[in-house]
Write a protein that holds these residues in place. Structure first.
Motif, PDB file in Angstrom:
ATOM      1  N   ARG A  37       5.063 -14.120  12.781  1.00  0.00           N
ATOM      2  CA  ARG A  37       6.260 -13.794  13.572  1.00  0.00           C
ATOM      3  C   ARG A  37       7.319 -13.434  12.556  1.00  0.00           C
ATOM      4  NH1 ARG A  37       9.027 -17.015  17.900  1.00  0.00           N
ATOM      5  NH2 ARG A  37       9.506 -18.374  16.150  1.00  0.00           N
ATOM      6  N   GLY A  41      11.888 -15.418  17.684  1.00  0.00           N
ATOM      7  CA  GLY A  41      11.929 -14.611  18.899  1.00  0.00           C
ATOM      8  C   GLY A  41      10.926 -13.482  18.910  1.00  0.00           C
ATOM      9  N   SER A  42      10.351 -13.165  17.744  1.00  0.00           N
ATOM     10  CA  SER A  42       9.341 -12.097  17.708  1.00  0.00           C
ATOM     11  C   SER A  42       8.065 -12.516  18.421  1.00  0.00           C
ATOM     12  CB  SER A  42       8.963 -11.772  16.260  1.00  0.00           C
ATOM     13  OG  SER A  42      10.037 -11.194  15.570  1.00  0.00           O
ATOM     14  N   GLU A  43       7.259 -11.508  18.724  1.00  0.00           N
ATOM     15  CA  GLU A  43       5.903 -11.755  19.204  1.00  0.00           C
ATOM     16  C   GLU A  43       5.088 -12.396  18.093  1.00  0.00           C
ATOM     17  OE1 GLU A  43       3.650  -8.602  21.706  1.00  0.00           O
ATOM     18  OE2 GLU A  43       4.952  -7.530  20.327  1.00  0.00           O
ATOM     19  N   ARG A  44       3.998 -13.021  18.471  1.00  0.00           N
ATOM     20  CA  ARG A  44       3.035 -13.502  17.477  1.00  0.00           C
ATOM     21  C   ARG A  44       2.024 -12.379  17.274  1.00  0.00           C
ATOM     22  NH1 ARG A  44       2.729 -19.279  17.349  1.00  0.00           N
ATOM     23  NH2 ARG A  44       0.519 -19.163  16.873  1.00  0.00           N
ATOM     24  N   THR A  69       7.377  -4.996  17.002  1.00  0.00           N
ATOM     25  CA  THR A  69       7.203  -6.141  16.111  1.00  0.00           C
ATOM     26  C   THR A  69       6.617  -5.732  14.759  1.00  0.00           C
ATOM     27  OG1 THR A  69       6.832  -7.459  18.085  1.00  0.00           O
ATOM     28  CG2 THR A  69       6.354  -8.518  15.987  1.00  0.00           C
ATOM     29  N   HIS A  83       9.368 -15.489   9.477  1.00  0.00           N
ATOM     30  CA  HIS A  83       9.752 -16.738  10.138  1.00  0.00           C
ATOM     31  C   HIS A  83       8.568 -17.690  10.287  1.00  0.00           C
ATOM     32  CE1 HIS A  83      11.617 -19.457  13.008  1.00  0.00           C
ATOM     33  NE2 HIS A  83      12.769 -18.963  12.603  1.00  0.00           N
ATOM     34  N   ASP A  84       7.421 -17.152  10.669  1.00  0.00           N
ATOM     35  CA  ASP A  84       6.219 -17.977  10.838  1.00  0.00           C
ATOM     36  C   ASP A  84       4.986 -17.254  10.319  1.00  0.00           C
ATOM     37  OD1 ASP A  84       7.074 -20.290  12.864  1.00  0.00           O
ATOM     38  OD2 ASP A  84       8.019 -18.429  13.537  1.00  0.00           O
ATOM     39  N   VAL A  85       4.159 -17.996   9.626  1.00  0.00           N
ATOM     40  CA  VAL A  85       2.849 -17.488   9.199  1.00  0.00           C
ATOM     41  C   VAL A  85       1.860 -18.623   9.443  1.00  0.00           C
ATOM     42  CG1 VAL A  85       1.437 -16.754   7.247  1.00  0.00           C
ATOM     43  CG2 VAL A  85       3.792 -15.938   7.442  1.00  0.00           C
ATOM     44  N   VAL A  86       0.839 -18.357  10.221  1.00  0.00           N
ATOM     45  CA  VAL A  86      -0.112 -19.430  10.538  1.00  0.00           C
ATOM     46  C   VAL A  86      -1.556 -18.957  10.410  1.00  0.00           C
ATOM     47  CG1 VAL A  86       0.146 -18.997  13.026  1.00  0.00           C
ATOM     48  CG2 VAL A  86      -0.697 -21.197  12.262  1.00  0.00           C
ATOM     49  N   VAL A 215      -5.505  -7.946  22.298  1.00  0.00           N
ATOM     50  CA  VAL A 215      -4.207  -8.593  22.491  1.00  0.00           C
ATOM     51  C   VAL A 215      -4.392 -10.107  22.331  1.00  0.00           C
ATOM     52  CG1 VAL A 215      -2.402  -9.092  24.204  1.00  0.00           C
ATOM     53  CG2 VAL A 215      -3.376  -6.799  24.045  1.00  0.00           C
ATOM     54  N   ILE A 217      -2.246 -14.098  21.741  1.00  0.00           N
ATOM     55  CA  ILE A 217      -0.976 -14.829  21.727  1.00  0.00           C
ATOM     56  C   ILE A 217      -1.010 -15.960  20.693  1.00  0.00           C
ATOM     57  CG2 ILE A 217       0.613 -16.283  23.038  1.00  0.00           C
ATOM     58  CD1 ILE A 217       0.889 -13.610  24.046  1.00  0.00           C
ATOM     59  N   ASP A 218      -1.793 -16.988  20.969  1.00  0.00           N
ATOM     60  CA  ASP A 218      -1.735 -18.149  20.074  1.00  0.00           C
ATOM     61  C   ASP A 218      -2.725 -18.040  18.921  1.00  0.00           C
ATOM     62  OD1 ASP A 218      -3.605 -18.611  22.368  1.00  0.00           O
ATOM     63  OD2 ASP A 218      -4.202 -20.243  21.047  1.00  0.00           O
TER      64      ASP A 218
ATOM     65  N   LEU B 178       1.529 -24.488  16.838  1.00  0.00           N
ATOM     66  CA  LEU B 178       2.421 -23.434  17.328  1.00  0.00           C
ATOM     67  C   LEU B 178       3.736 -23.451  16.543  1.00  0.00           C
ATOM     68  CD1 LEU B 178       1.758 -23.819  21.155  1.00  0.00           C
ATOM     69  CD2 LEU B 178       1.140 -21.865  19.747  1.00  0.00           C
ATOM     70  N   ASP B 216       3.377 -24.520  12.581  1.00  0.00           N
ATOM     71  CA  ASP B 216       2.485 -23.493  12.025  1.00  0.00           C
ATOM     72  C   ASP B 216       1.385 -24.059  11.133  1.00  0.00           C
ATOM     73  OD1 ASP B 216       3.900 -21.382  13.265  1.00  0.00           O
ATOM     74  OD2 ASP B 216       5.362 -21.346  11.632  1.00  0.00           O
ATOM     75  N   ILE B 218      -2.398 -25.615  11.429  1.00  0.00           N
ATOM     76  CA  ILE B 218      -3.523 -25.935  12.301  1.00  0.00           C
ATOM     77  C   ILE B 218      -4.478 -26.830  11.520  1.00  0.00           C
ATOM     78  CG2 ILE B 218      -5.382 -24.987  13.709  1.00  0.00           C
ATOM     79  CD1 ILE B 218      -3.908 -22.332  13.694  1.00  0.00           C
ATOM     80  N   SER B 222      -5.840 -24.735   8.666  1.00  0.00           N
ATOM     81  CA  SER B 222      -4.880 -24.629   7.557  1.00  0.00           C
ATOM     82  C   SER B 222      -5.108 -25.734   6.533  1.00  0.00           C
ATOM     83  CB  SER B 222      -3.445 -24.737   8.069  1.00  0.00           C
ATOM     84  OG  SER B 222      -3.244 -23.939   9.205  1.00  0.00           O
ATOM     85  N   MET B 272       7.431 -18.052  24.882  1.00  0.00           N
ATOM     86  CA  MET B 272       7.816 -16.766  24.311  1.00  0.00           C
ATOM     87  C   MET B 272       8.873 -16.040  25.163  1.00  0.00           C
ATOM     88  SD  MET B 272       5.555 -16.988  21.737  1.00  0.00           S
ATOM     89  CE  MET B 272       5.495 -15.387  20.971  1.00  0.00           C
ATOM     90  N   ASP B 280      10.542 -10.148  23.283  1.00  0.00           N
ATOM     91  CA  ASP B 280       9.518  -9.346  22.606  1.00  0.00           C
ATOM     92  C   ASP B 280       8.120  -9.524  23.193  1.00  0.00           C
ATOM     93  OD1 ASP B 280      11.315  -8.164  20.987  1.00  0.00           O
ATOM     94  OD2 ASP B 280      10.903  -9.370  19.208  1.00  0.00           O
ATOM     95  N   THR B 281       7.861 -10.664  23.798  1.00  0.00           N
ATOM     96  CA  THR B 281       6.550 -10.890  24.397  1.00  0.00           C
ATOM     97  C   THR B 281       6.672 -10.727  25.905  1.00  0.00           C
ATOM     98  OG1 THR B 281       6.070 -12.457  22.646  1.00  0.00           O
ATOM     99  CG2 THR B 281       4.634 -12.518  24.564  1.00  0.00           C
TER     100      THR B 281
END
Lengths: 281, 477
Positions: A37, A41-44, A69, A83-86, A215, A217-218, B178, B216, B218, B222, B272, B280-281
């Protein structure tokens, strides 16, 4: 927040990022992906891992501007952060020792195929990468490809460099010219290209894996949005994939499902470009 | 002081609610209001102050309900809040999402003849009152220095275990996959049932106690369970990874565009913000939505669908009496104009040439003998098939434990995906405990919290014993 260590603009619309992510750097395997992200607020968005450096605690990704995005991601400055990296997410690529492996890559798939090609070579295979770009100036990571594969053959849609046509036609051409086919094939790139590659390799009788990109999401098997029908069975690409036997993937369904948010994507991207334009004035 | 005048015969107080026609327009606006001070007074005076208060026993957290209500009777809401806080830092969450009718309120003696005391609303009142007048939550114990404990997942089970362990001086780190904390409370429960500031402020209370949170991450992917012990120095791990694997309908057409699992639909909106313009989503919602299922997720999805403007029907294969959702959510859904179609099940879904859902085939059911759930089993009536136009279908037919950790920890013993634990919530692995939905399958917030409580006790006991052993060995050497 994950700090950006290095940013390299590969083409006007494609950028490479080396990002701080020690946990992922330590555990990643070729074929796996991460979720990014760029902003709160961005999409994943799922992105395939291109490299990882355990010592430096960094990972490398390549992003192409397609929608809002990804555009925001590509535009993230070199001294910025995501912001996020997973991750790492998904199953690693099926690396086996079979003899000769041909890897088909198009678009940012060229970057994503790097670690897979390297792993196949390290497993004792003779590796040939068929890399595609729209035109000569959009060819990315040429040196890097040469470093990891035994052979690299380029195809450009407009014929400005190498083979004139796409990588699927190139594969057919290579097989015809040499009279021999690879023992295994791997394909990664845009869905229409993978779909065509699946058909061609099936006709040629080459076992092929495709790394699909539905597509998502998580990315952990929770939402079920990434469902792909493989051999008539519903599979979750995020945890059971992203790699499947290309000949068993229902590409028609995958193509349709990736268009589910087309309208919103176009609107969001246009609005984003518009806002950028206003800022510039 | 004048003697307290109890009035058990006063009618049970009903908290104010936003009018149905307003709230379906209002998106994320909280539906249920809280008691006014006057209502809380009247309601607390209904309490019989039983010598042997069954409500305390019936509460899975054993909150001293009787005492906190007596504090309200005396007009001392601050003490009432403190009384609850001894056992739970989550009165704002539990006061809103706990199924009180199944626990404390079902045991209320007054309920035998009259309506039971509205314990849930009183709990919420204490929490709201505290937030309004005191602001900051009390810090129970800052800067813990004990052994490091890892929580996997940031849902109700882990949050409760963190509270107890931090209180006892352990250094707790919570790992969340998440990007936001709360587990099912954030991705599953809509803000119109649980406003985000309530959730965030009660989680912040743990932070103030010294609990660390890492989003973030898992565990399994991770970082492995083994690495947590051997490389990161954790001495015990609690697995509260929830039930995040959605069941599919397993009918033709379920991959058509417009068919969602409740998890995806709710995550897009709750986590989201897909309900907001410019988010955005996005989420696709058509004119006619059918939600399949009868639990809380079905109600939540249906109520969001209605708020997004779709004519919405809940299709459930049994009858109204068999619905599993909280009574209040069912009533709210009915008030909001969501249609209920009982004794029906989907058979197939159909779409247009572009793969967009446009019709569904259903079959009528009748109720048969009780099944393993104890409810009458739904039996299809042959030849009763019918078709209805639909452009969004949301499958809320249950979920199984999230399998991520189990997949990467093959030595962990599971049964149909559920982690197997003993009475102490201990798994087959040393110093690894588990609770909540990953053990129970789909259950309730309060039972997950009670698991967290029990596991924290067991972890405390296990580690204290270990420390003792080390000391003895050291003395001999």
């Amino acid at each position: 927040m994950n700090k950006i260590i290095r940013k390299q603009q590969l083409t006007p619309e494609t950028a490479l990022f080396e990002v701080e992510a020690p946990r992922i750097a330590k555990r990643w395997k070729p074929g796996q992906f991460i979720i990014v992200r760029p902003n709160a607020g961005s999409e994943r968005i799922p992105l395939t891992l291109v490299d990882g450096n355990k010592e430096r605690g960094t990972i490398t990704i390549v992003v192409q501007r397609i929608g809002k995005t990804s555009a925001v991601t590509v535009a993230t400055p070199a001294d910025g952060a995501f912001h996020d990296v997973v991750g790492p997410l998904g199953e690693p690529a099926h690396i086996t020792s079979v003899g000769k492996v041909t890897l088909l890559a198009g678009g940012v798939g060229v970057a994503e195929v790097l670690p897979v090609a390297k792993a196949f070579k390290e497993a004792g295979n003779y590796t040939v990468v068929l890399a595609g770009a729209r035109t000569d100036s959009l060819r990315i990571l040429r040196e890097e490809l040469l470093a990891v594969a035994d052979e690299v053959i380029w195809a450009t849609d407009d014929g400005s460099f190498g083979f004139a046509g796409n990588v699927v036609q190139l594969l057919q051409d290579v097989v015809k010219a040499s009279g021999e086919k690879p023992d295994l094939s791997h394909v990664i790139g845009p869905i229409p290209m993978m779909r065509a590659a699946a058909k061609a390799t099936k006709d040629l009788g080459i076992k092929t894996y495709a790394s699909v990109n539905p597509v998502m999401i998580d990315g952990t098997g929770m939402c079920g949005g990434c469902r792909v029908t493989v051999r008539g069975k519903v599979r979750f690409a995020c945890v059971e994939g992203p790699e499947f036997d290309a000949h068993e993937v229902d590409f028609e369904e995958l193509t349709r499902r990736t268009k589910a948010y087309k309208k919103q994507e176009v609107q969001a991207y246009e609005a984003h470009k518009c806002a950028l334009g206003l800022q510039a004035h | 002081m004048p003697p307290i005048k109890r009035n058990p015969k006063a009618p049970r107080q009903i908290p104010p609610e936003v009018a149905p026609n307003v709230r379906v327009q209002g998106g994320a606006v909280e539906v249920a209001g809280g008691f006014t001070t006057e209502q809380a007074q009247v309601e607390s005076l209904r309490c019989l102050n039983c010598k042997d208060a069954k409500c305390v026993e019936a509460c899975p957290l054993h909150i001293d309900i009787k005492s906190f209500i007596q504090h309200i009777v005396l007009g001392d809401v601050a003490s009432a809040f403190d009384k609850i806080s001894e056992r739970s830092p989550f009165p704002g969450i539990c006061g809103r999402v706990c199924q009180h009718e199944l626990f404390c309120e079902s045991a209320c003696l007054l309920g035998k003849k009259l309506d039971p005391v509205a314990i849930g609303s009183l709990e919420r009142f204490c929490s709201d009152h505290h937030r309004q007048f005191n602001g900051k939550a009390p810090v129970v114990k800052a800067n813990p220095t004990g052994p490091k404990i890892a929580m996997v997942g940031s849902g109700p089970a882990s949050l409760m275990a963190s509270f107890v362990l931090a209180q006892r001086g352990y250094r707790v780190t919570v790992f969340e996959a998440l990007h936001r904390l709360g587990g099912v409370l954030i991705y599953g429960v809509p803000p119109f049932r649980l406003p985000r500031e309530i959730l965030d402020s009660e989680i912040a209370r743990l932070e103030a106690m010294g609990v660390k949170f890492e989003t973030d991450v898992i565990v399994g992917n991770s970082v492995t369970l083994e690495e947590l012990f051997h490389e990161e120095g954790f001495e015990a791990v609690f697995l509260g990874t929830g039930a995040g694997l959605p069941f599919m309908l397993n009918i033709p057409g379920e991959n058509l565009i417009g068919v969602y699992t409740a998890n995806e639909f709710l995550t897009r909106i709750n986590l989201m913000n897909a309900n907001e313009t410019g988010a955005d989503t996005p989420v696709n919602i058509g004119k006619h939505t059918v939600v399949i299922g009868g639990g809380n997720s079905a109600m939540d999805a249906a109520r969001w669908s209605k708020r997004l403007g779709a004519d919405t029907t809940i299709l459930f294969r049994r009858g109204r009496a068999e619905l599993r959702a909280r009574a209040e959510e069912i009533e709210h859904a009915e008030q909001e104009g969501i249609k209920f179609e009982f004794l029906g099940a989907p058979v197939a879904l159909f779409g247009d040439e572009n793969g967009w859902l446009n019709e569904m085939e259903c079959i009528r059911m009748k109720l048969g003998e009780p099944d393993s759930s104890g409810r009458p089993s739904p039996v299809p009536i042959e030849g009763s098939n019918y078709r209805i136009p639909v452009d969004t279908v949301i499958a809320a037919v249950g979920q199984a434990p999230n399998p991520t950790l189990q997949r990467t920890t093959p030595q962990l013993i599971t049964n149909r995906g559920k982690i197997v634990v003993d009475v102490n919530r201990q798994t087959n692995m040393d110093k690894v405990f588990a609770g909540g939905d990953v053990v129970r399958g789909g259950s309730t917030v309060i039972l997950a919290m009670s698991d967290g409580l029990a596991a924290a006790d067991a972890i405390d006991k296990a580690l204290k014993l270990q420390q003792k052993e080390v000391e003895i060995v050291g003395a001999e050497a």
